[in-house]
Scaffold this motif. Sequence first.
Motif, mmCIF file in Angstrom:
data_model
loop_
_atom_site.group_PDB
_atom_site.id
_atom_site.type_symbol
_atom_site.label_atom_id
_atom_site.label_comp_id
_atom_site.label_asym_id
_atom_site.label_seq_id
_atom_site.Cartn_x
_atom_site.Cartn_y
_atom_site.Cartn_z
ATOM 1 N N LEU A 59 0.835 -1.197 0.000
ATOM 2 C CA LEU A 59 0.000 0.000 0.000
ATOM 3 C C LEU A 59 0.871 1.249 0.000
ATOM 4 C CD1 LEU A 59 -2.604 -0.959 2.781
ATOM 5 C CD2 LEU A 59 -2.792 -1.317 0.301
ATOM 6 N N MET A 60 0.296 2.323 -0.502
ATOM 7 C CA MET A 60 0.973 3.614 -0.521
ATOM 8 C C MET A 60 -0.031 4.669 -0.076
ATOM 9 S SD MET A 60 0.923 6.500 -2.674
ATOM 10 C CE MET A 60 1.999 7.454 -3.749
ATOM 11 N N CYS A 61 0.435 5.713 0.615
ATOM 12 C CA CYS A 61 -0.459 6.833 0.924
ATOM 13 C C CYS A 61 0.307 8.147 0.910
ATOM 14 C CB CYS A 61 -1.174 6.631 2.262
ATOM 15 S SG CYS A 61 -0.086 6.619 3.702
ATOM 16 N N ILE A 62 -0.430 9.213 0.636
ATOM 17 C CA ILE A 62 0.112 10.594 0.633
ATOM 18 C C ILE A 62 -0.819 11.459 1.475
ATOM 19 C CG2 ILE A 62 1.039 12.438 -0.815
ATOM 20 C CD1 ILE A 62 0.499 10.702 -3.283
ATOM 21 N N PRO A 63 -0.769 11.359 2.788
ATOM 22 C CA PRO A 63 -1.666 12.198 3.583
ATOM 23 C C PRO A 63 -1.303 13.678 3.474
ATOM 24 C CG PRO A 63 -0.372 10.736 5.001
ATOM 25 C CD PRO A 63 0.071 10.486 3.592
ATOM 26 N N GLU A 64 -2.270 14.518 3.762
ATOM 27 C CA GLU A 64 -2.010 15.954 3.877
ATOM 28 C C GLU A 64 -0.956 16.165 4.965
ATOM 29 O OE1 GLU A 64 -3.376 18.470 2.063
ATOM 30 O OE2 GLU A 64 -4.263 16.825 0.896
#
Length: 230
Positions: free
Chosen positions: A160-165
């Motif tokens: 999985l990958m994420c780019i949170p604020e």
Amino acid sequence: MTTIQTRLQAVHQRIDAAAHASGRPSNAVTLLAVSKTFGTDAVQAAYAAGQTAFGENYIQEAVQKITLLHHLPLQWHCIGPIQSNKTRLVAEHFDWVHTVDRLKIAERLSAQRPAEKPPLQVCLQVNVDGGATKSGVVPAEAMALAKAVALLPGLHLRGLMCIPEPAFDFVAACAVFSRARGLFDALNAEGLALDTLSMGMSADLEAAIASGSTMVRVGSAIFGGRHYPA
Ligand SMILES: *Cc1c(COP(=O)(O)O)cnc(C)c1O
């Protein structure tokens, strides 16, 4: 030493310190150098300092660099949004993709992956902080998407990958990154055998590593500030 070499060393020190602080071995975290907007000279300087994995957002810009640097043993990761009409370029040129968030895109990448290449290594982008305009599968739909993507022959689902604020502080950043970690653990409990949690950038890699990141994507801390063409 060049500036890029010095900065790379500093980033490795941050990664080691963050891993150590959370009782993880430093080799548990891979560094992806995000070279978007920088030229092949910058990539070559990083390579000379031992960096081999590079991340790019803009497909056409990336394909130019990949082609020019074909003689070097580099690994290229697509970390930008993918439109349907760009899947063939991604399938033909990249080694990894971090931004799959729909089955339709995954199916096209799988079908278009050249038979002589190993499967494309894939992370699903998850929208962990609920930004309405952001890409990424919503957490509630991640399990179904992961199970479908895992069956595609041209792809190898890695994680999985994420780019949170950007978060207010370390604790708030950890709270958001931990949602991705929770989902990662839940998918593994379903037997998906994921080994990659792609999260953390120049500003928040410590919080990401404290929350279980296995791959940080770092651009400006290595290459300096970016200037986007107008
Ligand atoms: C640009 C970018 C990065 C790197 O960001 P920095 O703040 O320069 O480290 C990481 N991930 C994604 C998806 C990006 O677009």
